[in-house]
Design a protein around this motif. Sequence first.
Motif, PDB file in Angstrom:
ATOM      1  N   LEU A 141       0.870  -1.053   0.371  1.00  0.00           N
ATOM      2  CA  LEU A 141       0.213  -0.282   0.502  1.00  0.00           C
ATOM      3  C   LEU A 141       0.839   1.278   0.330  1.00  0.00           C
ATOM      4  N   GLY A 142       1.887   1.012   0.401  1.00  0.00           N
ATOM      5  CA  GLY A 142       3.076   2.251   0.123  1.00  0.00           C
ATOM      6  C   GLY A 142       3.971   2.213   0.968  1.00  0.00           C
ATOM      7  N   ASN A 143       4.278   2.086   2.309  1.00  0.00           N
ATOM      8  CA  ASN A 143       5.538   2.033   3.171  1.00  0.00           C
ATOM      9  C   ASN A 143       6.248   1.080   2.747  1.00  0.00           C
ATOM     10  N   HIS A 144       6.124  -0.004   2.770  1.00  0.00           N
ATOM     11  CA  HIS A 144       7.112  -1.340   2.481  1.00  0.00           C
ATOM     12  C   HIS A 144       7.773  -0.324   0.830  1.00  0.00           C
ATOM     13  N   ALA A 145       6.574  -0.741   0.075  1.00  0.00           N
ATOM     14  CA  ALA A 145       7.234  -0.473  -1.276  1.00  0.00           C
ATOM     15  C   ALA A 145       8.009   0.712  -1.638  1.00  0.00           C
ATOM     16  N   SER A 168      -2.213   5.173  -1.247  1.00  0.00           N
ATOM     17  CA  SER A 168      -1.938   7.014  -1.370  1.00  0.00           C
ATOM     18  C   SER A 168      -1.422   6.929  -2.797  1.00  0.00           C
ATOM     19  N   LEU A 169      -1.435   8.706  -3.849  1.00  0.00           N
ATOM     20  CA  LEU A 169      -0.895   9.066  -4.556  1.00  0.00           C
ATOM     21  C   LEU A 169       0.443   9.467  -4.023  1.00  0.00           C
ATOM     22  N   LYS A 174       6.197   8.836  -4.431  1.00  0.00           N
ATOM     23  CA  LYS A 174       7.391   8.813  -3.639  1.00  0.00           C
ATOM     24  C   LYS A 174       8.740   7.260  -4.721  1.00  0.00           C
ATOM     25  N   CYS A 175       7.692   6.880  -4.961  1.00  0.00           N
ATOM     26  CA  CYS A 175       8.418   5.051  -4.686  1.00  0.00           C
ATOM     27  C   CYS A 175       8.820   5.569  -6.782  1.00  0.00           C
ATOM     28  N   GLY A 295      -2.236   2.051   6.833  1.00  0.00           N
ATOM     29  CA  GLY A 295      -0.653   1.211   6.963  1.00  0.00           C
ATOM     30  C   GLY A 295      -1.147  -0.374   6.999  1.00  0.00           C
ATOM     31  N   LEU A 296      -2.671  -0.009   7.895  1.00  0.00           N
ATOM     32  CA  LEU A 296      -2.824  -1.361   9.246  1.00  0.00           C
ATOM     33  C   LEU A 296      -3.535  -2.314   7.929  1.00  0.00           C
TER      34      LEU A 296
END
Length: 474
Positions: A141-145, A168-169, A174-175, A295-296
């Motif tokens: 979803l975002g943080n791991h990516a 999230s856009l 960011k990735c 994130g959860l």
Amino acid sequence: MQVSSVTTQMASAKLTARPSAAERPTTTAGQNGHEAGVNGAPAGSPTVATTEPEIVDPFCNADNPQIITFQDVTSAAFKIRKGVELTPCVKSHFSDLIDMDIYLKKEFLQFTGSFKERGARYALLMLSDEQKKTGVISASLGNHAQGLSYHGWKLGIPVTVVMPLKASLMKIQKCRNYHANVVVQGADMSEAKRIALKMAHDRGLTYINGYDHPHIMSGQGTIGLEIVEQVSDIDAVVVPVGGGGLIAGVATAIKNLSPNTKIIGVESEKCPSFTRALENKSPVFVANQETLADGLAVPQVGYNAYATTVPLLDKMIVVKEEWIALAILRLVELEKCVVEGAGAAGLAAILAGHLDEFIGKRVVLLICGGNIDTTMFGKCLERGMAAEGRLQRFTVTVSDGPGGVAKLCNLLASLGVSIKDIMHERAFIRDIHHVEVKVICETRDWEHSKEMRRVLQETYSKVHFYDMPMAITE
């Protein structure tokens, strides 16, 4: 140092395919024409229902879960020490307001804003030379990516991340900034993971599960080593729980160094995957709802994470969304910390009264991420203010003559109340000499709100206040 059994299995493991139990639709549509379809079809081509083999991740096996050890965590700490931040764990201002000695482990100060960097870097470092050259893939979803993309870029390892449409856009961009190949497909994490596994199988990429890969869990566990070194005599460590990789690693480290320290998990009521797994005595799929703590939002906890965590877990807490919003607001106002919903979950549990057994004791809260979408941030602040009674809404009937509405505004101003929004309605009331006014306003605190309510009720015969603030107990 003796190499753990988990580590020795990594280089030889391959993704395998097995026949699926039923036909499963395969998504092929791209995003904005930039990404190719999963089956090699052009981006934007229609979704086609085909029978595809089920791709199996060899490190996430329900019948043979891999439990990480303290040795795995210390190995990770040695290898990643030069690539991630040693984040502070400082005494919180909340200690003066709550009868509890509270410390905040500020993992949101990592370069990408999340603890996920630790596991990502360790997993990348443990790849074989061939795997590093070919590259890795994951669904997130975002943080791991972001963690995988950033450290892949720094280590020269090609990274592909599959992010669901609800991601999230800001996190997607960011990735891309970290030079990853970003594929935005899948309605949720489950679908994104299926897409990523198939791409890994077809292209020979190494799939790295963001919460259940043994190296990921070991890397996250390095936080626990730092906490024990930074704070003495810890009574409890409170850890947000999504897929379970963070609490598995932290619990492994903490319980080996400080066996009497309690490990507390916290998750949102909108995605209680670990709680349902405990009830089921094994990981089970849980349909998640939209949540402030995106994130959860993992629909099923990892098999390895679950098996590692359960023997070490002392308590699992489910918190309401309003408490998460209030925790985000309080962290901004008192700690000057901008965090996402997942990062605020531990404080939410304390504010909601779920950890009153630790009154007078020393507790560490893991503030795990700060990548909150700016639009979501604004919503959380307003919802948090409403939850504790600082944002009020009411309807009052006033005279429709000259100065009727002005009198109301002057009254609120004299009380020190700030009007955020105001509108009046004439068409739907029976008395043509009056007007109904709807007001949203801000007060200093709940005591101030109660004073405003009292004065309005004494001044006007028809005034209606909406729901009582959730965080207020009379």
